[in-house]
Design a protein around this motif. Structure first.
Motif, mmCIF file in Angstrom:
data_model
loop_
_atom_site.group_PDB
_atom_site.id
_atom_site.type_symbol
_atom_site.label_atom_id
_atom_site.label_comp_id
_atom_site.label_asym_id
_atom_site.label_seq_id
_atom_site.Cartn_x
_atom_site.Cartn_y
_atom_site.Cartn_z
ATOM 1 N N TRP A 109 0.844 -1.192 0.000
ATOM 2 C CA TRP A 109 0.000 0.000 0.000
ATOM 3 C C TRP A 109 0.886 1.252 0.000
ATOM 4 N N ILE A 110 0.603 2.173 -0.899
ATOM 5 C CA ILE A 110 1.357 3.420 -1.017
ATOM 6 C C ILE A 110 0.503 4.560 -0.470
ATOM 7 N N MET A 111 1.063 5.348 0.439
ATOM 8 C CA MET A 111 0.333 6.509 0.956
ATOM 9 C C MET A 111 1.281 7.670 1.184
ATOM 10 N N GLY A 112 0.712 8.862 1.219
ATOM 11 C CA GLY A 112 1.489 10.048 1.534
ATOM 12 C C GLY A 112 1.635 10.209 3.034
ATOM 13 N N ALA A 113 2.594 11.026 3.447
ATOM 14 C CA ALA A 113 2.829 11.239 4.876
ATOM 15 C C ALA A 113 1.600 11.814 5.570
ATOM 16 N N ASP A 114 0.794 12.590 4.862
ATOM 17 C CA ASP A 114 -0.420 13.137 5.464
ATOM 18 C C ASP A 114 -1.391 12.030 5.859
ATOM 19 N N SER A 115 -1.434 10.966 5.049
ATOM 20 C CA SER A 115 -2.325 9.845 5.363
ATOM 21 C C SER A 115 -1.834 9.059 6.578
ATOM 22 N N THR A 126 -5.749 -0.807 12.442
ATOM 23 C CA THR A 126 -4.758 -1.794 12.877
ATOM 24 C C THR A 126 -4.816 -3.054 12.007
ATOM 25 N N GLU A 127 -6.018 -3.370 11.496
ATOM 26 C CA GLU A 127 -6.146 -4.487 10.567
ATOM 27 C C GLU A 127 -5.423 -4.173 9.255
ATOM 28 N N ILE A 128 -5.470 -2.917 8.838
ATOM 29 C CA ILE A 128 -4.751 -2.508 7.622
ATOM 30 C C ILE A 128 -3.254 -2.758 7.802
ATOM 31 N N MET A 129 -2.724 -2.341 8.943
ATOM 32 C CA MET A 129 -1.301 -2.549 9.209
ATOM 33 C C MET A 129 -0.965 -4.036 9.272
ATOM 34 N N GLY A 130 -1.896 -4.835 9.777
ATOM 35 C CA GLY A 130 -1.648 -6.258 9.899
ATOM 36 C C GLY A 130 -1.804 -7.029 8.599
ATOM 37 N N ASP A 131 -2.566 -6.458 7.655
ATOM 38 C CA ASP A 131 -2.840 -7.149 6.393
ATOM 39 C C ASP A 131 -1.875 -6.778 5.278
ATOM 40 N N MET A 132 -1.314 -5.574 5.328
ATOM 41 C CA MET A 132 -0.595 -5.067 4.165
ATOM 42 C C MET A 132 0.655 -4.295 4.567
ATOM 43 N N GLN A 133 1.749 -4.526 3.870
ATOM 44 C CA GLN A 133 2.942 -3.726 4.079
ATOM 45 C C GLN A 133 2.728 -2.358 3.444
ATOM 46 N N ILE A 134 3.273 -1.330 4.088
ATOM 47 C CA ILE A 134 2.939 0.043 3.707
ATOM 48 C C ILE A 134 4.194 0.861 3.422
ATOM 49 N N ALA A 135 4.138 1.595 2.328
ATOM 50 C CA ALA A 135 5.193 2.544 1.983
ATOM 51 C C ALA A 135 4.636 3.952 2.126
ATOM 52 N N VAL A 136 5.287 4.763 2.952
ATOM 53 C CA VAL A 136 4.849 6.136 3.200
ATOM 54 C C VAL A 136 5.815 7.079 2.493
ATOM 55 N N PRO A 140 5.209 17.681 1.559
ATOM 56 C CA PRO A 140 5.589 18.960 2.179
ATOM 57 C C PRO A 140 4.757 19.268 3.420
ATOM 58 N N GLY A 141 5.437 19.527 4.530
ATOM 59 C CA GLY A 141 4.766 19.957 5.743
ATOM 60 C C GLY A 141 4.166 18.862 6.596
ATOM 61 N N TYR A 142 4.310 17.603 6.194
ATOM 62 C CA TYR A 142 3.651 16.525 6.924
ATOM 63 C C TYR A 142 4.600 15.518 7.560
ATOM 64 N N SER A 143 5.855 15.504 7.162
ATOM 65 C CA SER A 143 6.748 14.429 7.577
ATOM 66 C C SER A 143 6.902 14.332 9.090
ATOM 67 N N ILE A 144 7.153 15.451 9.760
ATOM 68 C CA ILE A 144 7.364 15.421 11.210
ATOM 69 C C ILE A 144 6.106 14.960 11.922
#
Length: 205
Positions: A109-115, A126-136, A140-144
Motif C-alpha cells: 500500500w502506497i500513501m502520503g505522509a499526510d495519510s 490496525t487491521e490494515i497494518m496487519g494485512d498489508m505492508q505500507i510505503a509512506v 511537504p509539511g507533513y513528515s514530522i
C-alpha cells in the motif's frame, strides 16, 4: 464478478488509493518514485468512490475523477482501476481483504505522509497494518507530524530503514517504510480552491 487489472502471480504491485480529487502531477511523482524505490512491477491507482473522512459535497463526479486520473497516470506500468466501486467499498480495510482473496500478488500500500498522520482515524486501521505492508512517501509539511503520529509510534518497531525500501515484502506484515523524496507543492485541496472561482465565472459566459 471482480475484474482485476492483468498481472502475474507473485508480482510486486503498489496500491495507490485515494479520492484523486483531482489527480495532479504530485500524485504521479509519488507513484513513479514508489515504483522505482520499491522495485514494483505495477502501480494500481485505486480511485475511491468517496473518502469517508471527507465531505461528499467537496468530492467531484466519479467519472470525471477517473478520467483525469487516467490522464495523469500516463505510464505503461500504471493502471487506473475502479476496484473499490466494483466491490462497493468505502474503506481501505475492506478493499485489501477482497484483493488478497482474489490475487496471490505481493501488494504494497502506497500513501502520503499526510495519510499516515491520520491513519489512526481510518476504519479498522490496525487491521490494515496487519494485512498489508505500507510505503509512506514524504509530503511537504507533513513528515514530522506523520512520524510522531499514533500509528507511527505504535508500529515504530516494525519500521524498515528508509535506505532499504526494496526490503519491504521480505517479511510478513506489519511492516512499513518512510521514503524521502523530492517534494512538490501541488495538492488536491489547493487545486479545488483555484477551480471554484473558474467554475463560478464560467456560468456567465
Amino acid at each position: 464478478m471482480l475484474k482485476l487489472p492483468p498481472h502475474g502471480p507473485q508480482q510486486r504491485i503498489g496500491l495507490f488509493g485515494g479520492s484523486f480529487n483531482p489527480a495532479h502531477e504530485g500524485h504521479r511523482q509519488v507513484a513513479l518514485y514508489a515504483m522505482k524505490r520499491l522495485q514494483l512491477d505495477w502501480v494500481w491507482w485505486l480511485v475511491s468512490p468517496q473518502n469517508p473522512l471527507k465531505s461528499s459535497a467537496e468530492t467531484s463526479d466519479y467519472a470525471e475523477r477517473m478520467a483525469l486520473t487516467k490522464f495523469m497516470a500516463n505510464h505503461p506500468r500504471f493502471v487506473v482501476t475502479d476496484i473499490e466501486k466494483q466491490i462497493g467499498s468505502r474503506y481501505t480495510a475492506e478493499t485489501l481483504r477482497v484483493l488478497k482473496q482474489h490475487s496471490d500478488a505481493e501488494f504494497i500500500w502506497i500513501m502520503g505522509a499526510d495519510s499516515l498522520g491520520s491513519l489512526s482515524r481510518w476504519y479498522q486501521w490496525t487491521e490494515i497494518m496487519g494485512d498489508m505492508q505500507i510505503a509512506v512517501l514524504a509530503r511537504p509539511g507533513y513528515s514530522i507530524r506523520a512520524l510522531s503520529s499514533k500509528a507511527a509510534i505504535r508500529y515504530q518497531h516494525k519500521r524498515i530503514p528508509g535506505d532499504r525500501p526494496q526490503a519491504l515484502g521480505s517479511k510478513a506484515p506489519p511492516r512499513w517504510v518512510f521514503i524521502s523524496m523530492p517534494l512538490r507543492k501541488e495538492s488536491s485541496t489547493a487545486l479545488r480552491a483555484v477551480a471554484k472561482p473558474f467554475h463560478a465565472a464560467s456560468k456567465f459566459w
